[in-house]
Structure formats: structure tokens, C-alpha cells
Design a protein around this motif. Structure first.
Motif, PDB file in Angstrom:
ATOM      1  N   SER A  61      -5.402   0.085   6.129  1.00  0.00           N
ATOM      2  CA  SER A  61      -6.745   0.620   5.924  1.00  0.00           C
ATOM      3  C   SER A  61      -6.789   2.139   5.893  1.00  0.00           C
ATOM      4  N   VAL A  62      -6.049   2.797   6.776  1.00  0.00           N
ATOM      5  CA  VAL A  62      -6.141   4.259   6.854  1.00  0.00           C
ATOM      6  C   VAL A  62      -5.577   4.944   5.617  1.00  0.00           C
ATOM      7  N   LEU A  63      -4.670   4.298   4.925  1.00  0.00           N
ATOM      8  CA  LEU A  63      -4.088   4.901   3.728  1.00  0.00           C
ATOM      9  C   LEU A  63      -5.123   5.115   2.625  1.00  0.00           C
ATOM     10  N   ASP A  64      -6.240   4.408   2.703  1.00  0.00           N
ATOM     11  CA  ASP A  64      -7.271   4.529   1.674  1.00  0.00           C
ATOM     12  C   ASP A  64      -8.246   5.679   1.947  1.00  0.00           C
ATOM     13  N   LYS A  93       0.834  -1.203   0.000  1.00  0.00           N
ATOM     14  CA  LYS A  93       0.000   0.000   0.000  1.00  0.00           C
ATOM     15  C   LYS A  93       0.873   1.258   0.000  1.00  0.00           C
ATOM     16  N   LEU A  94       1.905   1.271   0.813  1.00  0.00           N
ATOM     17  CA  LEU A  94       2.815   2.414   0.869  1.00  0.00           C
ATOM     18  C   LEU A  94       3.544   2.599  -0.456  1.00  0.00           C
ATOM     19  N   SER A  95       3.921   1.493  -1.065  1.00  0.00           N
ATOM     20  CA  SER A  95       4.594   1.540  -2.359  1.00  0.00           C
ATOM     21  C   SER A  95       3.713   2.199  -3.410  1.00  0.00           C
ATOM     22  N   ALA A  96       2.434   1.835  -3.426  1.00  0.00           N
ATOM     23  CA  ALA A  96       1.500   2.392  -4.399  1.00  0.00           C
ATOM     24  C   ALA A  96       1.206   3.858  -4.122  1.00  0.00           C
TER      25      ALA A  96
END
Length: 364
Positions: free
Chosen positions: A254-257, A66-69
Motif C-alpha cells: 500500500s505505501v508504495l502507491d 508492486k516493487l517490480s513495477a
């Protein structure tokens, strides 16, 4: 002293000092997003407990992906940790600097980590006359003496970003540099200031992030760092197995979204920072402009008030503020407060007004 363990947000010590229950305090000493955790955190905590019978993913694959994206960074350049504090400590242990350049004032854990690794400190002054911005000439003066720079970007407790030309010169100098971007998410145009992407490919640059401040989850302990894969592998070898627990991994993913949460946070901060700076100024306090969610200010000499006196008086009113004189480079007049929601900020201003009135009356 409220900062007995080196940080703000110590409600247990406040309870002992002022005789009020922890829940009664309004805490301006800890710099968390006052909107509280995103909705996804509540769902995970209420439903995810069933899965804590399983070991967490030792490679933290979902969150790293997720961080990579999100930041367009290769997965192999990302390491997730048990808060930024763990990553600061691990980084110093791997880099083993002989002499580290630290801005003064800055976060105390940089110095602690360097000393634990056997290194010494070179002080780089941040001066009030420049609104505590890091100056190019002071960085250049350190080049001959240091083999590592460890800098906050934005800096704590000043709330200042490193100016672009200074940062560019530092990166181009060839010196190793660790940037702590723990508060960068509070900067709406963070992509214009962050060096996350550069750190993925530059062996001389490492960037550390906290996820606890912006997403208001300090009790979870979650952070990540970006560096050249060679550094990531070396640092990871020193990390304790399963350092990042299952709930932290799920919450981070989850919070990254939550894009709406980001927008609401930036809108709140813009409005409240403007208001609070104005209100503190009207009280006669000397406020340092800030890029993030906290403010450094000082009591003018004419008031004859020290921050320890202020902290005691405010604590008796149930309001906790940070004694910024504990940061090397600041004197006994400096205080740091978080920016909270309007109702809380109004209570802070009212408390400060009461305090200033009491001091003025006693002096008169």
C-alpha cells in the motif's frame, strides 16, 4: 549505555537509565521519517486485523509485483524479508565470504553477519579530511585482499553516498559487492544513484533495501533485496517460511502507491536539513554534510566534551542522541542525530545549548 543492543531507538533502556517513561523521550537516536507512517498504514492496522487468521502469502506475490513495477525490475530478481537485517544475515550466509571489505565507520550488522558466516574483515578507512567519502584509491587497495565488499550507499552513520566514479569502478572490477541502500529513498533523485536495476542482471552485485526507515514502520519489519535470480533462489532457500507476515505484506504493497507522501518527505527533509546544519554549526559543532535524514557531527577538541557525557546530559533532558563513537573509525567526540520536525529540532538545539552552557560554566 543506551546502545546496549547495538542500535539507537531503545526506549526501554532509556527508561531504565534516566527514570522517565518511554513516552516522555524525544528520540534523535533512531533515523525514522518523522512524518509518521502513511495514511494507508493506519487503515490497514484498523481493518486488516480480521485477516490475521489466515497465513500470509509465502511468495509475497503482491508486494514483489508492486516493487517490480515501481523499479522496473523482474519479479524473479526480488526477495522480500523481515527487515533489511534478515536479508543482510541471509546474504552473508549464502555468499560465505572469506574476507569482506567494510568501510569504517559503517553499520555494525555487516560485520556481525560476516563473522557469523566465518569470514574476516578488511577495513577501508573513511577519513574526516574527505568528509568521510569513500575514496577510489582505498577501494583499489582492497582488491587484492577481499572477495566481497559490503557497503552502505548511503552510508550509516556518515550519510554519504558512494561517489559515482568509485561505484562504477567497483562494479567493473568484477568483485562481488553487496550494497545496503536502506536510506536511498530519502535521496530525491534516487534513480541517479541506486544500483537496483543493475543488480537484477549482474551476478556480482546484490542490493538490499529497508522499507521501515522512509515509511516510518520499524515495528513492522520489512525490507527487500534485488539480485540475479540465481542468488535470490539460494538466499530464499535459507529464509524461514512465512518470514514476512500478513500485515507487513499489505502495508508494503500500500505505501508504495503514496506519491504525495514521498513528495512531502523530500520537501520536509530539504528544509529541515538545511536549517539543522546551520543551527548545529552556530553552536560551534563540526557537522558532516549528509544526503539523508540524519547528521553526524563532532564536538571540537577545544570544548573538552565526549559524546558519552553529552548523551548523559541530553538524556536527563529527555532527549536521546546516538553515541557514534561506537562505530569503528570514529572517536569519542562523534555524535549522530536524526532530522525531525521543526519543533523537535528546536528542542534538540535548545538542549545542546543548555548542555554546552553547563559544561562551559563548570569548566570556568
Amino acid at each position: 549505555m543506551l546502545e546496549r543492543y547495538g542500535h539507537g531507538g531503545d526506549l526501554w533502556t532509556a527508561e531504565e537509565a534516566f527514570g522517565q517513561p518511554k513516552e516522555a523521550f524525544l528520540d534523535f537516536s533512531s533515523n525514522m521519517n518523522p512524518l509518521g507512517p502513511p495514511q494507508a498504514v493506519k487503515i490497514i492496522l484498523s481493518e486488516g486485523w480480521r485477516d490475521i487468521v489466515k497465513y500470509p502469502d509465502p511468495a509475497v506475490r503482491e508486494l514483489r509485483s508492486k516493487l517490480s513495477a515501481k523499479y522496473a525490475i523482474p519479479v524473479e530478481s526480488i526477495l522480500v524479508g523481515n527487515g533489511a537485517a534478515e536479508l543482510i544475515d541471509l546474504t552473508a550466509r549464502v555468499l560465505k565470504p572469506k574476507v569482506t571489505g567494510l568501510a569504517r565507520p559503517s553499520f555494525s550488522e555487516y560485520e556481525e553477519a560476516v563473522h557469523k558466516s566465518g569470514g574476516e574483515i578488511y577495513n577501508i578507512p573513511l577519513q574526516a579530511e574527505y568528509q568521510f567519502e569513500l575514496q577510489q584509491q582505498d577501494v583499489e587497495a582492497a582488491y587484492a585482499s577481499v572477495d566481497l565488499f559490503f557497503l552502505g550507499h548511503p552510508n550509516n552513520p556518515t550519510g554519504k553516498l558512494i561517489p559515482g566514479p568509485v561505484l562504477e569502478g567497483l562494479v567493473q572490477s568484477g568483485h562481488r559487492c553487496v550494497l545496503d541502500e536502506a536510506f536511498m529513498e530519502f535521496v530525491p533523485n534516487e534513480q541517479d544513484h541506486s544500483l537496483l536495476q543493475q543488480a537484477a542482471n549482474n551476478p556480482q552485485l546484490l542490493v538490499i533495501r529497508s522499507m521501515t526507515k522512509f515509511y516510518s514502520i520499524p515495528g513492522i519489519r520489512l525490507g527487500f533485496m534485488v539480485a540475479h535470480p540465481d542468488w535470490i533462489r539460494q538466499i530464499e532457500q535459507l529464509q524461514v517460511q512465512w518470514s514476512v507476515n500478513y500485515l507487513a505484506q499489505r502495508i508494503g504493497s500500500s505505501v508504495l502507491d503514496d506519491v504525495d507522501y514521498e513528495s512531502k518527505s523530500w520537501q520536509w527533509l530539504h528544509e529541515e536539513k538545511t536549517w539543522l546544519i546551520q543551527q548545529l554549526g552556530q553552536l560551534g559543532l563540526e557537522v558532516v554534510s549528509s544526503e539523508v535524514n540524519f547528521l553526524l557531527f563532532s564536538f571540537p577538541l577545544s570544548m573538552g566534551i565526549t559524546v558519552k557525557q553529552a548523551q548523559q546530559h541530553m538524556g536527563q533532558q529527555g532527549i536521546l542522541i546516538r553515541d557514534a563513537s561506537l562505530f569503528e573509525g570514529l572517536d569519542e567526540r562523534y555524535c549522530r542525530v536524526a532530522i525531525r520536525l521543526r519543533e523537535d529540532n528546536e528542542r534538540l538545539i535548545a538542549g545542546l545549548h543548555n548542555m554546552l552552557s553547563d559544561f562551559k560554566m563548570n569548566r570556568g
